[in-house]
Every structure is written in C-alpha cells, then in structure tokens.
Design a protein around this motif. Structure first.
Motif, PDB file in Angstrom:
ATOM      1  N   THR A   1       0.923  -1.316   0.002  1.00  0.00           N
ATOM      2  CA  THR A   1       0.088  -0.082   0.039  1.00  0.00           C
ATOM      3  C   THR A   1       0.721   1.283   0.158  1.00  0.00           C
ATOM      4  O   THR A   1       1.826   1.283   0.609  1.00  0.00           O
ATOM      5  N   GLN A   2       0.690   2.181  -0.705  1.00  0.00           N
ATOM      6  CA  GLN A   2       1.225   3.642  -0.837  1.00  0.00           C
ATOM      7  C   GLN A   2       0.425   4.488  -1.392  1.00  0.00           C
ATOM      8  O   GLN A   2      -0.768   4.287  -1.662  1.00  0.00           O
ATOM      9  N   GLN A   3       0.976   6.046  -1.177  1.00  0.00           N
ATOM     10  CA  GLN A   3      -0.045   6.938  -1.881  1.00  0.00           C
ATOM     11  C   GLN A   3      -0.545   6.704  -3.088  1.00  0.00           C
ATOM     12  O   GLN A   3       0.225   6.394  -4.358  1.00  0.00           O
ATOM     13  N   GLY A   4      -1.873   6.725  -3.471  1.00  0.00           N
ATOM     14  CA  GLY A   4      -2.498   6.550  -4.718  1.00  0.00           C
ATOM     15  C   GLY A   4      -2.707   5.165  -4.977  1.00  0.00           C
ATOM     16  O   GLY A   4      -3.561   4.717  -6.027  1.00  0.00           O
ATOM     17  N   LEU A   5      -2.210   4.315  -4.044  1.00  0.00           N
ATOM     18  CA  LEU A   5      -2.582   2.954  -4.539  1.00  0.00           C
ATOM     19  C   LEU A   5      -3.201   1.984  -3.239  1.00  0.00           C
ATOM     20  O   LEU A   5      -2.413   1.218  -2.465  1.00  0.00           O
ATOM     21  N   GLN A   6      -4.228   2.709  -2.630  1.00  0.00           N
ATOM     22  CA  GLN A   6      -4.715   2.138  -1.594  1.00  0.00           C
ATOM     23  C   GLN A   6      -5.586   0.941  -1.725  1.00  0.00           C
ATOM     24  O   GLN A   6      -6.483   0.828  -2.816  1.00  0.00           O
ATOM     25  N   ASP A   7      -5.552   0.095  -0.943  1.00  0.00           N
ATOM     26  CA  ASP A   7      -6.302  -1.260  -0.969  1.00  0.00           C
ATOM     27  C   ASP A   7      -7.757  -1.050  -0.315  1.00  0.00           C
ATOM     28  O   ASP A   7      -7.995  -1.010   0.810  1.00  0.00           O
ATOM     29  N   MET A   8      -8.881  -0.933  -1.281  1.00  0.00           N
ATOM     30  CA  MET A   8     -10.108  -0.428  -0.738  1.00  0.00           C
ATOM     31  C   MET A   8     -10.824  -1.682  -0.210  1.00  0.00           C
ATOM     32  O   MET A   8     -11.918  -1.616   0.220  1.00  0.00           O
ATOM     33  N   ARG A   9     -10.199  -2.902  -0.081  1.00  0.00           N
ATOM     34  CA  ARG A   9     -10.786  -3.938   0.461  1.00  0.00           C
ATOM     35  C   ARG A   9     -10.109  -4.282   1.756  1.00  0.00           C
ATOM     36  O   ARG A   9     -10.637  -5.080   2.386  1.00  0.00           O
ATOM     37  N   ALA A  10      -9.154  -3.536   2.143  1.00  0.00           N
ATOM     38  CA  ALA A  10      -8.567  -3.540   3.437  1.00  0.00           C
ATOM     39  C   ALA A  10      -9.633  -3.057   4.622  1.00  0.00           C
ATOM     40  O   ALA A  10     -10.396  -2.423   4.309  1.00  0.00           O
ATOM     41  N   PRO A  11      -9.425  -3.591   5.696  1.00  0.00           N
ATOM     42  CA  PRO A  11     -10.301  -3.193   6.715  1.00  0.00           C
ATOM     43  C   PRO A  11     -10.260  -1.607   7.396  1.00  0.00           C
ATOM     44  O   PRO A  11     -11.066  -0.978   7.893  1.00  0.00           O
ATOM     45  N   VAL A  12      -9.093  -1.147   7.022  1.00  0.00           N
ATOM     46  CA  VAL A  12      -8.796   0.305   7.294  1.00  0.00           C
ATOM     47  C   VAL A  12      -8.940   1.103   5.867  1.00  0.00           C
ATOM     48  O   VAL A  12      -8.269   0.765   4.973  1.00  0.00           O
ATOM     49  N   LEU A  13      -9.843   2.131   5.726  1.00  0.00           N
ATOM     50  CA  LEU A  13      -9.882   3.133   4.633  1.00  0.00           C
ATOM     51  C   LEU A  13      -9.309   4.473   5.026  1.00  0.00           C
ATOM     52  O   LEU A  13      -9.809   5.020   6.111  1.00  0.00           O
ATOM     53  N   ARG A  14      -8.202   4.887   4.412  1.00  0.00           N
ATOM     54  CA  ARG A  14      -7.679   6.460   4.750  1.00  0.00           C
ATOM     55  C   ARG A  14      -8.434   7.192   3.658  1.00  0.00           C
ATOM     56  O   ARG A  14      -8.379   7.136   2.469  1.00  0.00           O
ATOM     57  N   LEU A  15      -9.102   8.386   4.310  1.00  0.00           N
ATOM     58  CA  LEU A  15      -9.386   9.367   3.621  1.00  0.00           C
ATOM     59  C   LEU A  15      -8.389  10.113   2.859  1.00  0.00           C
ATOM     60  O   LEU A  15      -7.788  11.059   3.572  1.00  0.00           O
ATOM     61  N   GLN A  16      -8.386  10.346   1.440  1.00  0.00           N
ATOM     62  CA  GLN A  16      -7.349  11.040   1.012  1.00  0.00           C
ATOM     63  C   GLN A  16      -8.027  12.717   0.920  1.00  0.00           C
ATOM     64  O   GLN A  16      -9.135  12.881   0.856  1.00  0.00           O
ATOM     65  N   PRO A  17      -7.174  13.568   0.869  1.00  0.00           N
ATOM     66  CA  PRO A  17      -7.788  14.922   0.729  1.00  0.00           C
ATOM     67  C   PRO A  17      -8.619  15.191  -0.533  1.00  0.00           C
ATOM     68  O   PRO A  17      -8.215  14.387  -1.660  1.00  0.00           O
ATOM     69  N   LEU A  18      -9.543  15.926  -0.467  1.00  0.00           N
ATOM     70  CA  LEU A  18     -10.400  16.240  -1.942  1.00  0.00           C
ATOM     71  C   LEU A  18      -9.085  16.964  -2.717  1.00  0.00           C
ATOM     72  O   LEU A  18      -8.399  17.919  -2.206  1.00  0.00           O
ATOM     73  N   THR A  19      -9.386  16.701  -3.791  1.00  0.00           N
ATOM     74  CA  THR A  19      -8.640  17.561  -4.705  1.00  0.00           C
ATOM     75  C   THR A  19      -9.084  18.904  -5.033  1.00  0.00           C
ATOM     76  O   THR A  19     -10.179  19.256  -4.888  1.00  0.00           O
ATOM     77  N   ALA A  20      -8.187  19.485  -5.571  1.00  0.00           N
ATOM     78  CA  ALA A  20      -8.668  21.318  -5.952  1.00  0.00           C
ATOM     79  C   ALA A  20      -9.833  21.158  -6.878  1.00  0.00           C
ATOM     80  O   ALA A  20     -10.776  21.924  -6.822  1.00  0.00           O
ATOM     81  N   GLU A  21      -9.906  20.229  -7.818  1.00  0.00           N
ATOM     82  CA  GLU A  21     -11.173  19.909  -8.796  1.00  0.00           C
ATOM     83  C   GLU A  21     -12.346  19.606  -8.016  1.00  0.00           C
ATOM     84  O   GLU A  21     -13.506  20.449  -8.227  1.00  0.00           O
ATOM     85  N   GLU A  22     -12.093  18.876  -6.915  1.00  0.00           N
ATOM     86  CA  GLU A  22     -13.319  18.561  -6.348  1.00  0.00           C
ATOM     87  C   GLU A  22     -13.812  19.601  -5.416  1.00  0.00           C
ATOM     88  O   GLU A  22     -14.827  19.560  -5.490  1.00  0.00           O
ATOM     89  N   MET A  23     -12.823  20.257  -4.761  1.00  0.00           N
ATOM     90  CA  MET A  23     -13.465  21.600  -4.075  1.00  0.00           C
ATOM     91  C   MET A  23     -13.841  22.497  -4.895  1.00  0.00           C
ATOM     92  O   MET A  23     -14.804  23.221  -4.561  1.00  0.00           O
ATOM     93  N   MET A  24     -13.621  22.619  -6.378  1.00  0.00           N
ATOM     94  CA  MET A  24     -14.020  23.789  -7.169  1.00  0.00           C
ATOM     95  C   MET A  24     -15.441  23.291  -7.143  1.00  0.00           C
ATOM     96  O   MET A  24     -16.506  24.240  -7.394  1.00  0.00           O
ATOM     97  N   VAL A  25     -15.823  21.942  -7.725  1.00  0.00           N
ATOM     98  CA  VAL A  25     -17.085  21.538  -7.680  1.00  0.00           C
ATOM     99  C   VAL A  25     -17.929  21.865  -6.467  1.00  0.00           C
ATOM    100  O   VAL A  25     -19.297  22.090  -6.646  1.00  0.00           O
ATOM    101  N   LEU A  26     -17.462  21.560  -5.181  1.00  0.00           N
ATOM    102  CA  LEU A  26     -18.082  21.723  -4.178  1.00  0.00           C
ATOM    103  C   LEU A  26     -18.584  23.116  -4.197  1.00  0.00           C
ATOM    104  O   LEU A  26     -19.826  23.469  -3.709  1.00  0.00           O
ATOM    105  N   THR A  27     -17.699  24.265  -4.108  1.00  0.00           N
ATOM    106  CA  THR A  27     -18.036  25.474  -4.066  1.00  0.00           C
ATOM    107  C   THR A  27     -19.063  25.860  -5.032  1.00  0.00           C
ATOM    108  O   THR A  27     -19.962  26.760  -4.676  1.00  0.00           O
ATOM    109  N   GLU A  28     -19.091  25.296  -6.539  1.00  0.00           N
ATOM    110  CA  GLU A  28     -20.228  25.788  -7.278  1.00  0.00           C
ATOM    111  C   GLU A  28     -21.324  25.200  -6.814  1.00  0.00           C
ATOM    112  O   GLU A  28     -22.259  25.836  -6.949  1.00  0.00           O
ATOM    113  N   LYS A  29     -21.444  23.852  -6.205  1.00  0.00           N
ATOM    114  CA  LYS A  29     -22.846  23.463  -5.687  1.00  0.00           C
ATOM    115  C   LYS A  29     -23.451  24.392  -4.335  1.00  0.00           C
ATOM    116  O   LYS A  29     -24.506  24.781  -4.495  1.00  0.00           O
ATOM    117  N   LEU A  30     -22.403  24.501  -3.561  1.00  0.00           N
ATOM    118  CA  LEU A  30     -22.532  25.717  -2.559  1.00  0.00           C
ATOM    119  C   LEU A  30     -23.222  27.182  -2.942  1.00  0.00           C
ATOM    120  O   LEU A  30     -24.180  27.566  -2.506  1.00  0.00           O
TER     121      LEU A  30
END
Length: 446
Positions: free
Chosen positions: A327-356
């Motif tokens: 497991t490394q940055q960008g290659l997370q095992d989504m079937r593992a018992p622990v899920l690490r939340l990665q920061p939202l990207t600038a693009e996702e933040m942009m979409v969020l502000t538009e919705k708000l």
C-alpha cells in the motif's frame, strides 16, 4: 435582485437552510447530502460492496481514518442515507467520555442505548424507529397470513396462525447467544400488541433499549432474569441484526464515530479493554460469527496509529489493521479493513463551491454572481493560505466559502474581489503572485 432559476431552485428551502447552517457551523447535516456530495467514489463503492455482502448473510468491519474536518462524518452520514434507501436498518453513536465500547460503570451500555435510540429506517430516518419496526413486523406477518391461508382477521383461528408464524421466526433465533431470552421478549411484545396492552409493550421496549438497571427490576416487571449489560450489549446488537432480516430488512449497519475518545482514556488498562472489545467485534465479523451486520468505526490517524496509546498499541489489532507492504500513496487497497480518506483535490473543491454557490442563490432567490474565475481564485487562495494540499480539509474551505457568500449577499455593494484582496488573505497572496501556477490548478485556467 433577479429571480434565480437554476437547478438549485429544485431543492426544498428547508433543506437548503439546514445544509448551509450545518456546514457553516462545522457539523454534518443529516439531510440533503446528495446535493453536495463530491469525490469519495472509491470509498463509497467499497462500502456499498460491503452492504451487498451483508444483505446476503455476511458481516463486515471497516475503520475509516481521517483528520478532523477531512470528511469522515460526512462519508458515514452519506453511507447511512444510502443504506436506509436500500432497506437497511441503521444505528449510529458518537463515543464520548460517558460512552465507550467497554466500561464497568455503564459506559458500554450507554453506547448501546445511544445506538438503539438512533435506530433509523427509510421511513423514520431521524431515529427512534424501534417501536415502528416491531409493529410493522407484526403487521407484515398478519398480512402474509391473510394472503397464504384461508382465514380472515375475524376468524378465531387467525390469531393462532399468526402466532405460529411469529414463533417460527423467533425459534430460528434461539440458538444464537442470548437468543432464547431475546425471543422470549419478542413473544411478549407480540402478545402485548395483539391484546392492546400498551403498558407491557412499553416495558418490553424499555428492556430492548437496555434501560433496566437491575435484574430484580426486570424480574418484577417482565418476569425475566436477564438484562442487557456492559459485557454483552454487542451480542444483542447481533440479535437485532438477525431479527431485522427476518422482519423484511436487508440487515443492519452500525456506525461508531469519535474513536478518539477511547484514545483519550487516561487509564491504560481501561483503554486496553476497549481495544479488546474492538478486536472481538472485528473477529466476529471476519470469522463469520455475525450475520447481516456491518460495523463501521472512524477516528483520526493519531488515535489509531499511535503505538503508545492508540489502537495500534494493542498488538493483536495492529497486526490485523495496519497497511500491507504494497500500500502506498495513490494505491490504497479498498478491500482492506482500514480506509484512509485522501484529501479532496482542487478540482473536487471547485465543484463543491459551485454547488454551494447555487444552493445559497436558490435559498435567497438571487442570480448567482460568482463566476468560475471567482471560484477558482477562491480555491487557489484557500489552498495557498492553508498550506499544502495534504493539509487542507473540506470543513475549512466550506466554512470560509459560506461566510463569503453570506457577506456578499448581505452587502450587495461588495464583490468577491474586495474580499479576496482584503488583509485576511494578504499573507498568502504575495507568494502566489510571484510564482508559477501550481500544476493542480493549471487545468482550471480560464
């Protein structure tokens, strides 16, 4: 101001108001989340896959890790809503100094009580749904009896046939741990329902909610010699999950947030007992000892990974939960018992502000004045002000942005450029003006 006609006008005003008030206050709203959900696709897909396994008779255990404001609670609340829409029963609780997974002074039982108090289904999403679920179960058995037999509700044999079906369902639970006592209380509830004995129904519900403090009290009121305690409350959650499946639901999802409150327990032995409880729940789920139940816990990286006081200080849990070698940055095992939340990207933040921005304009009935360039400038300054992308959290950006929207609305003569050029952002701007555009913003350049 012009009338606002965009897609946000379809959002009920009460939901828009709740969304903006909650987000500005730094808390997760319980309604309207689909209107503002961005990112987290992989995490949601992984957790919804778990839900499918649960509905087929399996069990799951997940731990969601993220720092304060990273969106843990938002993700759990979104999944909670999805689960209810898919006909799951959901229960949730935040741990606190008074609510733990284990305690010898009622702290574990307090968590159970909170979970049952917050028991929700699609038609009762605000909690307190246990009486409704029980009554609906009995109604459904009566309806099924009418459809599959030649008797009618007026027939003297009807109640006997219904009771036979009820007993058949209850009998299937008696082999489970504490199943006999649980089934006995269900039988009492059914008979109280049929006889219109509201007093007895209330006493049985009191028992199911874990509100009897002593066996003597339960014996006097219900004639049973057992009560739910700090030691066995999780066994009763599993019984509920199994029962809900028999009652027509797909299973039960259990959400436990704020694991940091276990990390904060000053007594090391008390902490270890709580970690031992987590291990027991984890083993139950993965070894197939539980059915139709999914457990999702969440906490900060420190409260989990700290090898001195955190969950990883308990070796049996650390060896099960820590990341594998690949497991490394960008290659997370989504079937593992622990899920690490990665920061939202600038693009996702942009979409969020538009919705708000659209929601705010729809709520106050004005034409949105902020352009894509304005939103981009805001996001660039926020990322620069807070530091690196890894340090930014949705909570910080959302609170700042809603404040900007409120100020602009209340002061029509002010524009966003005035706010962005204010001294509040001065310490970030010179550095940004004297360097090339960050690559993560290059695709937004207009």
């Amino acid at each position: 101001m012009k009338e606002h006609n965009n897609k946000s006008s379809a959002i009920p005003r009460r939901i828009s108001q709740t969304l903006l008030n909650a987000l500005k206050g730094g808390v997760v709203p319980r309604v309207g989340l689909p209107y503002i959900t961005v990112g987290r696709r992989k995490e949601m897909e992984a957790l919804l896959h778990d839900a499918e396994i649960i509905s087929e008779g399996g069990a799951s255990f997940r731990m969601v890790i993220g720092k304060y404001g990273s969106g843990k609670s938002f993700l759990l609340q979104t999944l909670r809503n999805y689960a209810m829409d898919r006909n799951f029963v959901v229960v949730d609780a935040d741990l606190s100094p008074e609510r733990r997974l284990y305690g010898n002074n009622g702290q574990g039982l307090a968590t159970y009580r909170e979970l049952i108090k917050n028991l929700s289904v699609k038609t009762r999403p605000e909690g307190g749904a246990l009486p409704m679920v029980l009554d609906k179960w009995i109604d459904s058995v009566q309806t099924e009896t009418v459809q599959t037999s030649n008797t009618s509700p007026e027939d003297p044999l009807f109640s006997q046939e219904v009771e036979q079906k009820i007993i058949a369902i209850i009998r299937s639970m008696q082999e489970l741990v504490h199943g006999f006592d649980f089934a006995r209380l269900l039988t009492m509830y059914y008979r109280a329902f049929i006889e219109g004995d509201d007093a007895l129904k209330s006493k049985v519900l009191k028992w199911f909610r874990g509100e009897y403090g002593t066996k003597t009290e339960a014996k006097q009121e219900l004639g049973v010699n057992v009560i739910i305690t700090d030691d066995d409350w999780y066994d009763y959650l599993k019984l509920f999950a199994f029962f809900f499946r028999q009652a027509g639901y797909k299973g039960m999802m259990v959400f436990v947030d704020e694991l940091v409150n276990i990390y904060k327990i000053p007594n090391s032995i008390a902490r270890q007992y709580n970690y031992e409880k987590i291990l027991s729940i984890y083993n139950d789920a993965l070894q197939g000892k539980a059915q139709y139940v999914g457990i999702i816990m969440s906490g900060t990286p420190q409260c989990i990974e700290d090898t001195r006081r955190g969950i990883y200080s308990y070796e049996a849990l650390r060896s099960r939960l820590q990341d594998g070698k690949f497991t490394q940055q960008g290659l997370q095992d989504m079937r593992a018992p622990v899920l690490r939340l990665q920061p939202l990207t600038a693009e996702e933040m942009m979409v969020l502000t538009e919705k708000l921005a659209d929601i705010h304009a729809g709520l106050y009935n004005y034409e949105r004045r902020l352009t894509d360039t304005d939103l981009l400038d805001f996001i660039k300054i926020e990322f620069g002000r807070i530091g690196a992308e890894a340090n930014i959290t949705p909570r910080e950006v959302i609170r700042d942005f809603i404040e900007v929207l409120d100020i602009l609305y209340q002061n029509p003569g002010t524009d966003i450029r005035t706010l962005l050029d204010s001294e509040s952002f001065d310490y970030a701007r010179p550095e940004q003006e004297n360097r090339e555009i960050d690559p993560q913003f290059a695709k937004f350049t207009l």
